[in-house]
Design a protein around this motif. Sequence first.
Motif, mmCIF file in Angstrom:
data_model
loop_
_atom_site.group_PDB
_atom_site.id
_atom_site.type_symbol
_atom_site.label_atom_id
_atom_site.label_comp_id
_atom_site.label_asym_id
_atom_site.label_seq_id
_atom_site.Cartn_x
_atom_site.Cartn_y
_atom_site.Cartn_z
ATOM 1 N N ARG A 7 0.845 -1.185 0.000
ATOM 2 C CA ARG A 7 0.000 0.000 0.000
ATOM 3 C C ARG A 7 0.886 1.241 0.000
ATOM 4 O O ARG A 7 1.884 1.291 0.717
ATOM 5 C CB ARG A 7 -0.911 0.019 1.231
ATOM 6 N N VAL A 25 -1.884 0.800 -4.809
ATOM 7 C CA VAL A 25 -1.197 -0.471 -4.571
ATOM 8 C C VAL A 25 -0.039 -0.559 -5.556
ATOM 9 O O VAL A 25 -0.223 -0.428 -6.767
ATOM 10 C CB VAL A 25 -2.144 -1.671 -4.750
ATOM 11 N N GLU A 104 -6.117 1.624 -5.108
ATOM 12 C CA GLU A 104 -6.504 0.616 -4.120
ATOM 13 C C GLU A 104 -8.025 0.526 -4.061
ATOM 14 O O GLU A 104 -8.709 1.544 -3.915
ATOM 15 C CB GLU A 104 -5.960 0.961 -2.733
#
Length: 240
Positions: A7, A25, A104
Amino acid sequence: MHRRAFRTKLQAGQIPLLLPGRSCVLKVHNAISYGTKNNDELVQKNFSLAVEECHVQNTAREYIKAYNTAAQSVEAFGEIPEIIPIYLVHRPSNDIPYATLEEELIGDFVKYSVKDGKEINLKRRDSEAGQKCCAFQHWVYHKTEGNLLVTDMQGVGMRLTDVGIATSKKGYKGFKGNCATSFIDQFKALHQCNKYCEILGLKSMQPKPKKPASAPKPRPQQPSAAPKKKIFGPTVKGKS
């Protein structure tokens, strides 16, 4: 080959659809060294894997855009799935310089379909997103005449990522996927059409069940002919 995901947040740059500060990500492909490859070869392998992942997902993204166009013409179809874009990132100061970057997805991550259009979970339940992903696989299979299949359909809700593509052994229009060709054969054998396949006018890939052969009708029995009676003539006695 190992792939690790991290992350991160985008601090700066000119990546479309990704604003600074957005959660992302970062996926890093690290080829395993067997002691025979030098660093340059490993970097090249790292680059090839990252490029392949971008190529596959963004190719699938173009197919789902065309699918969306077809689905939008049908009012009853409703919300349409999306495959998010991923980007190639070069980090020259890192020992593993190439990686991919994507938004993400926040929420419950579900694998909807690999080969047969069912969610991969204990209950194997149906869902709107899962059925629409399965119909998308059928639509692509039909449009490419069975030469290409988008697989590993997974994501959060209608937003999908980390997909794969299987192609015939010769590829399709110069493109070769990253999944086994056998995925196509298995999808053809296992796929059961759902209501979204029907809405799009896709024909079932399953052979129609053969009608049971009807038993031959018994022939009407002919009345048996009466036995012929023997006719005896007059007895002629010989002369004594």
